[in-house]
Design a protein around this motif. Structure first.
Motif, PDB file in Angstrom:
ATOM      1  N   ARG A   1       1.616   9.542  -2.653  1.00  9.44           N
ATOM      2  CA  ARG A   1       2.782   9.349  -3.510  1.00  9.44           C
ATOM      3  C   ARG A   1       3.841   8.499  -2.831  1.00  9.44           C
ATOM      4  NH1 ARG A   1       3.779  15.349  -6.274  1.00  9.44           N
ATOM      5  NH2 ARG A   1       1.785  15.415  -7.429  1.00  9.44           N
ATOM      6  N   SER A   2       3.852   8.470  -1.535  1.00  8.55           N
ATOM      7  CA  SER A   2       4.825   7.673  -0.789  1.00  8.55           C
ATOM      8  C   SER A   2       4.577   6.177  -0.925  1.00  8.55           C
ATOM      9  CB  SER A   2       4.783   8.058   0.692  1.00  8.55           C
ATOM     10  OG  SER A   2       3.496   7.794   1.231  1.00  8.55           O
ATOM     11  N   GLY A   3       3.362   5.769  -1.400  1.00  7.49           N
ATOM     12  CA  GLY A   3       3.043   4.350  -1.539  1.00  7.49           C
ATOM     13  C   GLY A   3       2.007   3.855  -0.547  1.00  7.49           C
ATOM     14  N   TRP A   4       1.711   4.637   0.483  1.00  5.34           N
ATOM     15  CA  TRP A   4       0.676   4.255   1.437  1.00  5.34           C
ATOM     16  C   TRP A   4      -0.710   4.439   0.795  1.00  5.34           C
ATOM     17  CZ3 TRP A   4       1.430   1.895   6.007  1.00  5.34           C
ATOM     18  CH2 TRP A   4       2.725   1.930   6.542  1.00  5.34           C
ATOM     19  N   PHE A   5      -1.647   3.554   1.150  1.00  5.27           N
ATOM     20  CA  PHE A   5      -2.997   3.664   0.607  1.00  5.27           C
ATOM     21  C   PHE A   5      -4.009   3.186   1.639  1.00  5.27           C
ATOM     22  CE2 PHE A   5      -1.666  -0.639  -0.497  1.00  5.27           C
ATOM     23  CZ  PHE A   5      -2.765  -1.405  -0.163  1.00  5.27           C
ATOM     24  N   VAL A   6      -5.232   3.651   1.461  1.00 10.18           N
ATOM     25  CA  VAL A   6      -6.362   3.207   2.277  1.00 10.18           C
ATOM     26  C   VAL A   6      -7.540   2.963   1.339  1.00 10.18           C
ATOM     27  CG1 VAL A   6      -7.100   5.581   2.752  1.00 10.18           C
ATOM     28  CG2 VAL A   6      -7.857   3.723   4.252  1.00 10.18           C
ATOM     29  N   ARG A   7      -8.295   1.911   1.616  1.00 12.74           N
ATOM     30  CA  ARG A   7      -9.430   1.539   0.772  1.00 12.74           C
ATOM     31  C   ARG A   7     -10.603   1.160   1.677  1.00 12.74           C
ATOM     32  NH1 ARG A   7     -10.735  -1.258  -4.308  1.00 12.74           N
ATOM     33  NH2 ARG A   7     -12.405  -2.752  -3.919  1.00 12.74           N
ATOM     34  N   ALA A   8     -11.767   1.706   1.381  1.00 13.47           N
ATOM     35  CA  ALA A   8     -12.996   1.358   2.090  1.00 13.47           C
ATOM     36  C   ALA A   8     -14.005   0.853   1.065  1.00 13.47           C
ATOM     37  CB  ALA A   8     -13.551   2.566   2.842  1.00 13.47           C
ATOM     38  N   GLU A   9     -14.760  -0.182   1.423  1.00 11.92           N
ATOM     39  CA  GLU A   9     -15.725  -0.727   0.478  1.00 11.92           C
ATOM     40  C   GLU A   9     -16.970  -1.220   1.191  1.00 11.92           C
ATOM     41  OE1 GLU A   9     -14.260  -4.068  -1.656  1.00 11.92           O
ATOM     42  OE2 GLU A   9     -13.186  -4.885   0.065  1.00 11.92           O
ATOM     43  N   ALA A  10     -18.062  -1.261   0.432  1.00 11.63           N
ATOM     44  CA  ALA A  10     -19.338  -1.741   0.944  1.00 11.63           C
ATOM     45  C   ALA A  10     -19.978  -2.627  -0.119  1.00 11.63           C
ATOM     46  CB  ALA A  10     -20.256  -0.573   1.297  1.00 11.63           C
TER      47      ALA A  10
ATOM     48  N   THR B   1       5.004  -0.775  -3.298  1.00 10.59           N
ATOM     49  CA  THR B   1       6.099  -0.242  -4.108  1.00 10.59           C
ATOM     50  C   THR B   1       5.884  -0.604  -5.574  1.00 10.59           C
ATOM     51  OG1 THR B   1       7.443  -2.248  -3.849  1.00 10.59           O
ATOM     52  CG2 THR B   1       7.696  -0.514  -2.190  1.00 10.59           C
ATOM     53  N   GLY B   2       4.786  -1.250  -5.902  1.00  7.28           N
ATOM     54  CA  GLY B   2       4.550  -1.752  -7.243  1.00  7.28           C
ATOM     55  C   GLY B   2       4.811  -3.246  -7.311  1.00  7.28           C
ATOM     56  N   GLU B   3       6.037  -3.656  -6.953  1.00  8.56           N
ATOM     57  CA  GLU B   3       6.355  -5.085  -6.914  1.00  8.56           C
ATOM     58  C   GLU B   3       5.929  -5.718  -5.594  1.00  8.56           C
ATOM     59  OE1 GLU B   3      10.528  -5.376  -7.605  1.00  8.56           O
ATOM     60  OE2 GLU B   3      10.326  -5.241  -9.780  1.00  8.56           O
ATOM     61  N   PHE B   4       6.070  -4.976  -4.520  1.00 10.08           N
ATOM     62  CA  PHE B   4       5.805  -5.506  -3.189  1.00 10.08           C
ATOM     63  C   PHE B   4       4.663  -4.728  -2.535  1.00 10.08           C
ATOM     64  CE2 PHE B   4       6.471  -5.404   1.423  1.00 10.08           C
ATOM     65  CZ  PHE B   4       6.493  -6.759   1.700  1.00 10.08           C
TER      66      PHE B   4
ATOM     67  N   LEU C   1      -3.720  -9.942   7.634  1.00  4.46           N
ATOM     68  CA  LEU C   1      -2.560  -9.277   7.078  1.00  4.46           C
ATOM     69  C   LEU C   1      -2.146 -10.050   5.833  1.00  4.46           C
ATOM     70  CD1 LEU C   1      -0.381  -7.044   7.527  1.00  4.46           C
ATOM     71  CD2 LEU C   1       1.000  -8.813   8.675  1.00  4.46           C
ATOM     72  N   GLU C   2      -1.898  -9.338   4.729  1.00  6.20           N
ATOM     73  CA  GLU C   2      -1.587  -9.974   3.452  1.00  6.20           C
ATOM     74  C   GLU C   2      -0.321  -9.378   2.862  1.00  6.20           C
ATOM     75  OE1 GLU C   2      -3.766  -9.294  -0.536  1.00  6.20           O
ATOM     76  OE2 GLU C   2      -4.760 -11.030   0.349  1.00  6.20           O
ATOM     77  N   LEU C   3       0.564 -10.248   2.403  1.00  2.00           N
ATOM     78  CA  LEU C   3       1.789  -9.831   1.724  1.00  2.00           C
ATOM     79  C   LEU C   3       1.723 -10.301   0.272  1.00  2.00           C
ATOM     80  CD1 LEU C   3       4.405 -10.929   4.432  1.00  2.00           C
ATOM     81  CD2 LEU C   3       3.398  -8.654   4.119  1.00  2.00           C
ATOM     82  N   GLU C   4       2.144  -9.452  -0.655  1.00  2.00           N
ATOM     83  CA  GLU C   4       2.071  -9.795  -2.072  1.00  2.00           C
ATOM     84  C   GLU C   4       3.362  -9.349  -2.762  1.00  2.00           C
ATOM     85  OE1 GLU C   4      -0.446  -8.343  -6.021  1.00  2.00           O
ATOM     86  OE2 GLU C   4      -1.394  -8.303  -4.049  1.00  2.00           O
ATOM     87  N   TYR C   5       3.903 -10.244  -3.591  1.00  2.00           N
ATOM     88  CA  TYR C   5       5.090  -9.914  -4.361  1.00  2.00           C
ATOM     89  C   TYR C   5       4.852 -10.288  -5.819  1.00  2.00           C
ATOM     90  CZ  TYR C   5       9.880  -9.760  -6.071  1.00  2.00           C
ATOM     91  OH  TYR C   5      11.020  -9.472  -6.787  1.00  2.00           O
ATOM     92  N   VAL C   6       5.020  -9.358  -6.726  1.00  2.00           N
ATOM     93  CA  VAL C   6       4.816  -9.580  -8.149  1.00  2.00           C
ATOM     94  C   VAL C   6       6.168  -9.584  -8.843  1.00  2.00           C
ATOM     95  CG1 VAL C   6       3.738  -8.729 -10.258  1.00  2.00           C
ATOM     96  CG2 VAL C   6       2.580  -8.428  -8.058  1.00  2.00           C
ATOM     97  N   TYR C   7       6.440 -10.623  -9.630  1.00  2.00           N
ATOM     98  CA  TYR C   7       7.742 -10.722 -10.280  1.00  2.00           C
ATOM     99  C   TYR C   7       7.561 -11.135 -11.735  1.00  2.00           C
ATOM    100  CZ  TYR C   7       7.056 -15.703  -9.447  1.00  2.00           C
ATOM    101  OH  TYR C   7       6.531 -16.979  -9.410  1.00  2.00           O
TER     102      TYR C   7
END
Length: 387
Positions: A285-294, A335-338, A381-387
């Motif tokens: 809920r804090s916004g942190w996430f982890v993703r693993a894929e194969a 954060t949704g936008e960032f 490292l990737e940064l993304e901003y949605v506006y």
């Protein structure tokens, strides 16, 4: 690259609905091939060929009409079409690609052509319940033709300059379903594709069995492809989700060229027997996430075998890549936008081929498989901003 799309659609819901639109696409590209002749000089040790230029200019008009009759309220009938105009142009100066042990040649080119095609589509959709939809489609597709800027041995100058548009018909039947209370939704489909003038990467050998060109596109093969695919998403909890998909394809040549009938029946190169993906994501809920894929890729033919009509060698086996598995991981905050994420790809540094594979290179049939290698292990490292 520039692209745009303008779409007008009717209000929903109603018995008749429509979508009409126009699209444009333009691109320009310049490049120069080079060969490292003297590694001791670093970047200064490259020998470069003349600059090559290519451009595309595409325009499309499309329309689709849907009919949902009151007497058959669970059925929707769809009729659509698209008309495409695609202009291709290319140019290069005469020159040499020096590989050190041999030389390939570029010829002077300044050519252009316009390709056009009408692409119809017919579809039917049946919804027996709010949670289940059945559908079937018949559609024509195409990829415009174009020009090769290949560097070739002197005996191949003037050949393989242009390739024609690829055309195909596809037929599929499938379903979509969901179980809202369990947080699950999925889809499945079976398909059949018949393609004429199949576009694929190829190359040539000289009479003594040495590679005689850089790679280029040809379009004289016909193929048939059939298979199935299935995918699903399960939101196990509000924080934890699972995505998975699997596809199986059986593709083979049904015609090749008049000089190489033995290729007929061989598997189509660069089409794997199967491909699959599994990803797990957990977001706090804090916004942190982890993703693993194969990612899983089945056996992959790297050439057409019997060496097609472009190579003088005959009865050579198909070069095949064994099944491979690629693993990755992401850790990030949103954060949704960032969003910021750190990622690792191909963690085990699996070696996977990304292009044509031949059993000879500098010397004829020396027992080594020559093919380019796909991306190795990568961290970023990737940064993304949605506006």
């Amino acid at each position: 690259v520039f692209s745009s799309e303008l779409v007008l659609q009717s209000n929903q819901p109603q018995a008749f609905s429509y979508v009409v639109g126009i699209t444009t696409y333009k691109d320009k590209e310049k490049e120069s091939l080079g060969s490292l002749i003297d590694a001791s000089q670093g970047l200064g040790g490259f020998s470069f060929a003349p600059v090559q230029e290519r451009g595309s200019e595409d325009y499309g008009v499309f329309s689709s009409v849907s009919y949902n009759p009151k007497s058959l309220d669970k059925w929707t009938f769809i009729l659509g079409g698209r008309y495409d105009i695609a202009r291709r142009e290319t140019s290069q100066d005469e020159g040499v690609l020096d590989l050190g042990f041999t030389q390939f040649f570029f010829e002077q080119q300044d050519i252009n052509e316009t390709f056009n095609m009408f692409l119809p589509r017919v579809a039917v959709k049946y919804e027996p319940s709010d949670n289940l939809t059945l559908f079937t489609n018949v559609a024509k597709g195409y990829i415009p033709g174009g020009f090769n800027l290949a560097a070739v041995a002197s005996e191949f100058l003037g050949e393989f300059v242009q390739y024609e548009s690829e055309t195909l018909w596809s037929y599929d039947f499938g379903l979509k379903w969901q179980v809202p209370d369990a947080g699950f939704r999925g889809s499945a489909a079976i398909f059949y594709i018949k393609a004429d003038n199949w576009q694929e990467i190829s190359g040539v050998f000289t009479e003594d069995g040495q590679v005689g060109s850089t790679s280029f596109i040809v379009s004289f093969a016909e193929i048939e492809s059939r298979g199935f695919e299935i995918e699903g998403r399960w939101d196990v909890t509000d924080a934890f989700s699972i995505n998975a998909n699997f596809g199986y394809t059986d593709a083979e040549y049904v015609d090749f060229s008049p000089t190489e009938p033995e290729v007929i029946g061989n598997p189509v190169k660069f089409i794997p027997k199967y491909d699959a993906n599994l990803s797990l994501r957990y977001e706090w809920r804090s916004g942190w996430f982890v993703r693993a894929e194969a990612d899983f890729l089945g056996e992959l033919p790297l050439n057409e075998g019997n060496y097609g009509s472009l190579q003088p060698l005959s009865n050579e086996p198909i070069q095949t890549q064994d099944s491979t598995q690629i693993f990755g991981v992401q850790v990030g905050y949103t954060t949704g936008e960032f969003t910021v994420r750190a990622f690792g790809e191909n963690l085990t540094e699996e070696k996977r081929f990304s292009g044509l594979g031949f059993p000879s290179g500098v010397f004829p049939s020396d027992g080594t498989l020559y093919a380019p290698i796909d991306t190795p292990r990568v961290f970023g490292l990737e940064l993304e901003y949605v506006y």
